[in-house]
Design a protein around this motif. Structure first.
Motif, mmCIF file in Angstrom:
data_model
loop_
_atom_site.group_PDB
_atom_site.id
_atom_site.type_symbol
_atom_site.label_atom_id
_atom_site.label_comp_id
_atom_site.label_asym_id
_atom_site.label_seq_id
_atom_site.Cartn_x
_atom_site.Cartn_y
_atom_site.Cartn_z
ATOM 1 N N ASP A 126 0.861 -1.181 0.000
ATOM 2 C CA ASP A 126 0.000 0.000 0.000
ATOM 3 C C ASP A 126 0.898 1.232 0.000
ATOM 4 O O ASP A 126 1.490 1.580 1.030
ATOM 5 C CB ASP A 126 -0.923 -0.015 1.226
ATOM 6 C CG ASP A 126 -1.948 1.121 1.208
ATOM 7 O OD1 ASP A 126 -1.897 1.936 0.263
ATOM 8 O OD2 ASP A 126 -2.772 1.168 2.129
ATOM 9 N N SER A 153 -4.217 -6.120 1.644
ATOM 10 C CA SER A 153 -4.874 -5.544 0.469
ATOM 11 C C SER A 153 -6.331 -5.197 0.760
ATOM 12 O O SER A 153 -7.006 -5.846 1.577
ATOM 13 C CB SER A 153 -4.811 -6.531 -0.705
ATOM 14 O OG SER A 153 -3.489 -6.831 -1.023
ATOM 15 N N HIS A 154 -6.843 -4.186 0.053
ATOM 16 C CA HIS A 154 -8.249 -3.802 0.130
ATOM 17 C C HIS A 154 -8.978 -4.407 -1.056
ATOM 18 O O HIS A 154 -8.438 -4.510 -2.156
ATOM 19 C CB HIS A 154 -8.394 -2.278 0.104
ATOM 20 C CG HIS A 154 -7.721 -1.599 1.248
ATOM 21 N ND1 HIS A 154 -8.208 -1.624 2.526
ATOM 22 C CD2 HIS A 154 -6.561 -0.872 1.302
ATOM 23 C CE1 HIS A 154 -7.419 -0.943 3.326
ATOM 24 N NE2 HIS A 154 -6.388 -0.479 2.600
ATOM 25 N N TYR A 180 -9.025 -7.812 -5.463
ATOM 26 C CA TYR A 180 -8.397 -6.562 -5.039
ATOM 27 C C TYR A 180 -9.210 -5.365 -5.524
ATOM 28 O O TYR A 180 -9.830 -5.393 -6.587
ATOM 29 C CB TYR A 180 -6.969 -6.474 -5.576
ATOM 30 C CG TYR A 180 -6.077 -7.625 -5.159
ATOM 31 C CD1 TYR A 180 -6.107 -8.113 -3.850
ATOM 32 C CD2 TYR A 180 -5.203 -8.216 -6.055
ATOM 33 C CE1 TYR A 180 -5.300 -9.157 -3.464
ATOM 34 C CE2 TYR A 180 -4.380 -9.267 -5.678
ATOM 35 C CZ TYR A 180 -4.432 -9.744 -4.388
ATOM 36 O OH TYR A 180 -3.648 -10.785 -4.009
ATOM 37 N N LYS A 181 -9.163 -4.306 -4.724
ATOM 38 C CA LYS A 181 -10.035 -3.150 -4.923
ATOM 39 C C LYS A 181 -9.945 -2.571 -6.341
ATOM 40 O O LYS A 181 -10.970 -2.274 -6.968
ATOM 41 C CB LYS A 181 -9.679 -2.076 -3.896
ATOM 42 C CG LYS A 181 -10.577 -0.849 -3.964
ATOM 43 C CD LYS A 181 -10.215 0.148 -2.878
ATOM 44 C CE LYS A 181 -11.098 1.397 -2.952
ATOM 45 N NZ LYS A 181 -10.756 2.373 -1.882
#
Length: 880
Positions: free
Chosen positions: A494, A521-522, A569-570
């Motif tokens: 990040d 992770s988002h 993942y976002k």
């Protein structure tokens, strides 16, 4: 007794006057006359003897080897003897009628040998008779020969003389700097098309002088701007900079020769006394800017060391000179790149690196250094100091500490990598105060320190190459150099995270940080389902267009369909829609065809179990997200066509292709035998499914076929049979079809039309026999059958599209099979035939009258005529 008087009678002979000489006396005179004539002829035609001295008499034979000029035999070798220890003397008897042209001062003799290459074949006759002796006369006119002096002793030439020039050609001079690969008759190419050849070769003053003959019609291609370059398959250069290999095309490897390039088409012609330079490399003609480079240590830099900028070769080192304090490298940069030579630019020495990830500086197969330019705008400059690329600490660099249980192969030379790019290095290391772990002092260069934050992850690139634990194979590979010198990798999680801590843990492998990276992770969770027919694994990667977009979070087993929770993942969530599907991508994929073998390996992290691939190619929406066992399984669910055949010999599941105009558009996914003893073939269409799933589309087996006229689908004799397709113009959807055994069974084809011809008599025609119109082939016989009652033969004729307008309703078809033999005592023998093919296979000839009718259709049937009117060639209608 009376005494009788006896009287002797003497007869006077008859005398006749002999008025003529007897014929027998004329015979000796005739014989003498004939002998005299023979002697005269023998004397006048005896010929003239000349002698030629050659270095050797290889393949010359007494009484056999001819003397020739432009293919005409002028004499014959009568004797071969030793002249001295270094030469032989060859006696030649020259025909008397040409002796004055041969036995004259200035005549040149040489031995002609056969020439066989990919571009030229000459002198093949010498393969049987041995070599020949060729001559070239000095004079050109009869007047010159009247005043010429006779000569009977000559010295032969080693090669074809340079004076042998053709008035219909153009000659240019070429200077070769010691090149020994060029011989007489070496071809000269322009764009791989031969435009001439080397006509002579002469060595003097340590240089090779060549004369090239250019055909008259191509001389416009040669002017002052022309450049002559050797064709070489492999160029090898070895020096301190490494081994440099330059590989050309297979064509140049086989043919060789010289290639000419003319960049300026309208330049002036070169003068006849001027020379072109034959170069080994066309790069020698590129303009250059020369520079001086100062080094304290050459470090593997040598002649021909490359100068690179952003991976592009921009120059080379020409020479090295050792001074009292430094080394001066004489180098050049190509003129078009001289803007790189600014006062603010710097040169660096870079090491060539070879790893399983790839090869940097591919020109150097053996390890060697090269130079790179770090360009910045500024004023021009021609002298530079070379800076070593190794990183030295500066005030703004970042220093952090890594803690690890084992140092492994990490040293002070180990570097810190981010995406395989060095961004720092190990400064030092030491044991902790409690002696339980190792502290590593790590430098991060100023321009990369923004990559470091509290969520940064580090792992040892050199600790283990392979680790097998609980049947789980861990592959820790990022290149050869980190394995040898040690290396540390930074994994970005990040970039927006804060930076405050100075100490980080060094993990032993990428697998250890991979799980943590995913936890940091988002993203979003996605529920999917699969039928338990294949293996899935938690933490298995999900990819899309070769990018990892998520992983398998958990699997909930059920007897019918198991539920799989995916984490996306976002930044990749936007690619998920109702049309999305997933399939398990195999780690290894092999696809074989005549074009070669395609072998694809997925990324190393999924080598054992494969990965899940996101697919968004569907045009329809689905009620829920599904995971399929393979790409084929997914495609079979929607993009499948069913074809029913009587027999599918040669068709192979997963190997046979669906082929449209030479392009593979699908493949056979399943073959099923129906209860009706038919064969149902399931075909998966890769793309453009709507184009092929239409009513009227035709499918047929592309079986191998070899005939006098053509060779088709020959690959099917080795590999599986493919399915051909003819697209329909209709719009109605259809995905179930009845297939044909071959193209010949199809009445309508996409590039022609079928015309029916009936014959009341037996013919010699065969399938694939040609059909002619004015001796031009316009089609072929597609199929031959008997009518239902057996009274006639039905012939289906395929006529190409561009010729079908020639077939009219009142056209006539004639059988021209075989040949006809006419014999007459008075006029001789006459043989009539059309072509060799028509003798073996038969053939048809179409005649359309001048007053022609409407165009023929597939519903018309023509009656085959046995005889062809003698005036058919005079029938010449203009058909529109």
């Amino acid at each position: 007794m009376s005494e009788e008087k006896i009287e002797t009678l003497v007869y006077e002979p008859n005398q006749r006057e002999n008025k003529s000489i007897s014929f027998i006396w004329l015979l000796p005179l005739v014989v003498l006359g004939i002998l005299a004539w023979i002697g005269y002829e023998s004397y006048t035609k005896k010929g003239t003897n000349v002698s030629v001295i050659f270095k050797n008499a290889e393949d010359l034979k007494e009484g056999v080897t001819p003397l020739e000029y432009k293919g005409l035999v002028l004499g014959k070798v009568t004797k071969i003897e030793i002249n001295d220890l270094n030469s032989v003397k060859v006696n030649i008897l020259v025909n008397s009628d040409v002796a004055k042209y041969v036995a004259t001062e200035g005549t040149s003799f040489w031995i002609k040998k056969p020439t066989i290459s990919l571009t030229k074949v000459s002198g093949l006759g010498t393969l049987l008779s041995g070599n020949k002796i060729e001559l070239y006369p000095k004079y050109k006119t009869l007047e010159e020969y009247e005043n010429a002096k006779p000569q009977y002793n000559f010295t032969g030439l080693d090669t074809k003389p340079s004076l042998l020039e053709d008035s219909d050609g153009y000659y240019v001079n070429i200077l070769s700097r010691g090149e020994d690969l060029i011989e007489v008759e070496t071809p000269v190419f322009y764009n791989r098309f031969q435009i001439g050849e080397i006509s002579s070769k002469e060595f003097k003053d340590g240089k090779v002088y060549l004369k090239a003959y250019i055909h008259e019609k191509y001389k416009y291609l040669i002017n002052k701007s022309s450049q002559f370059v050797m064709n070489k398959a492999l160029k090898v250069n070895f020096g301190p900079g490494g081994l440099n290999l330059e590989v050309s095309s297979l064509y140049s490897a086989i043919v060789g020769g010289i290639t000419v390039e003319t960049p300026i088409k309208d330049a002036q012609k070169i003068k006849q006394d001027k020379y072109y330079i034959l170069s080994d490399d066309k790069k020698e003609f590129i303009e250059r800017t020369h520079i001086n480079l100062k080094l304290t240590d050459a470090k593997g830099i040598g002649i021909n060391t490359l100068i690179m900028y952003k991976g592009v070769e921009v120059g080379k080192v020409d020479d090295l000179q050792l001074t009292q304090n430094n080394i001066i490298a004489k180098a050049y940069v190509y003129k078009k790149y001289d803007y790189l030579l600014s006062e603010n630019s710097t040169f660096h020495i870079e090491e060539t690196e070879v790893s399983l990830d790839g090869v940097k500086n591919l020109n150097s197969i053996v390890s060697g250094n090269y130079l790179t330019i770090d360009y910045k705008k500024g004023k021009p400059k021609d002298s530079f100091e070379i800076v070593n690329s190794s990183m030295e600490k500066v005030d703004n660099d970042l220093i952090i500490t890594l803690k690890t249980q084992d140092l492994n192969s990490i040293t002070k030379n180990s570097k810190l990598y981010f995406k395989n790019i060095p961004i720092g290095k190990v400064l030092d290391y030491s044991l902790s105060s409690d002696l339980k772990h190792v502290n590593i002092s790590l430098l991060v260069k100023e321009k990369y320190k923004k990559l470091i934050n509290n969520k940064s992850l580090f792992y040892d690139m050199s600790s283990k190459l392979l680790e097998l634990k609980d049947l789980d194979l861990d592959i820790n590979y990022t290149g050869i150099k980190p394995l040898i010198d040690g290396g540390i990798a930074l994994v970005e999680v990040d970039r927006k995270a804060k930076y405050s801590k100075k100490s980080f843990k060094l993990y032993s492998s990428y697998k250890d940080v991979q799980t943590l990276k995913r936890e940091y992770s988002h993203g979003s969770y996605l529920n999917t389902y699969f039928d338990n027919g294949f293996n899935l694994k938690v933490n298995q990667a999900i990819s899309y267009k070769n990018q990892e977009i998520g992983f398998v979070k958990s699997i909930k087993f059920s007897e019918e369909k198991s539920k799989v929770k995916l984490f996306i993942y976002k930044k990749y969530v936007k690619y998920i829609s109702k049309k999305s599907r997933f399939y398990k991508k195999d780690a290894i994929k092999v696809d074989a065809s005549l074009g070669g073998v395609l072998f694809e390996v997925d990324n190393l992290s999924s080598l054992l179990y494969g990965s899940l691939e996101l697919d968004n190619s569907s045009k329809t929406s689905f009620p829920r997200y599904e995971i399929y066992s393979s790409y084929d399984d997914m495609k079979n669910f929607s993009n499948t066509i069913s074809i029913l055949f009587d027999d599918v010999e040669g068709l192979r599941q997963q190997f046979s292709k669906l082929n449209y105009k030479g392009v593979d558009i699908g493949k056979v996914s399943n073959i099923i035998l129906t209860p009706q003893n038919k064969v149902l073939v399931k075909v998966q269409v890769f793309k453009n499914y709507d184009k092929f799933s239409k009513e009227g589309t035709i499918f047929y087996l592309k079986k191998p076929k070899v005939s006098l006229n053509e060779v088709k689908n020959i690959g099917s004799t080795i590999l599986p049979v493919d399915i051909g397709v003819i697209v329909s113009n209709k719009n109605n959807f259809k995905n179930s079809f009845t297939g044909y055994d071959s193209l010949e069974e199809i009445k309508q084809v996409d590039n022609g039309e079928i015309i029916r011809v009936a014959s009341l008599f037996p013919t010699k025609l065969n399938v694939d026999a040609p059909i002619y119109y004015k001796n031009v082939q316009i089609g072929k016989i597609n199929k031959i059958n008997l009518s239902g009652d057996g009274s006639k033969t039905l012939i289906d004729c395929f006529i190409s599209d561009k010729y079908k307008h020639l077939i009219r309703k009142n056209s006539t078809f004639h059988d021209i099979s075989g040949f006809k033999l006419k014999f007459s005592i008075f006029t001789g023998t006459e043989i009539e035939t059309n072509t060799f093919t028509s003798i073996l296979k038969g053939g048809l000839l179409v005649v359309t009258p001048i007053k022609y009718g409407g165009m023929a259709t597939v519903n018309d049937t023509f009656l085959l005529k046995k005889e062809l009117n003698e005036d058919w060639e005079k029938i010449n209608p203009s058909i529109k």
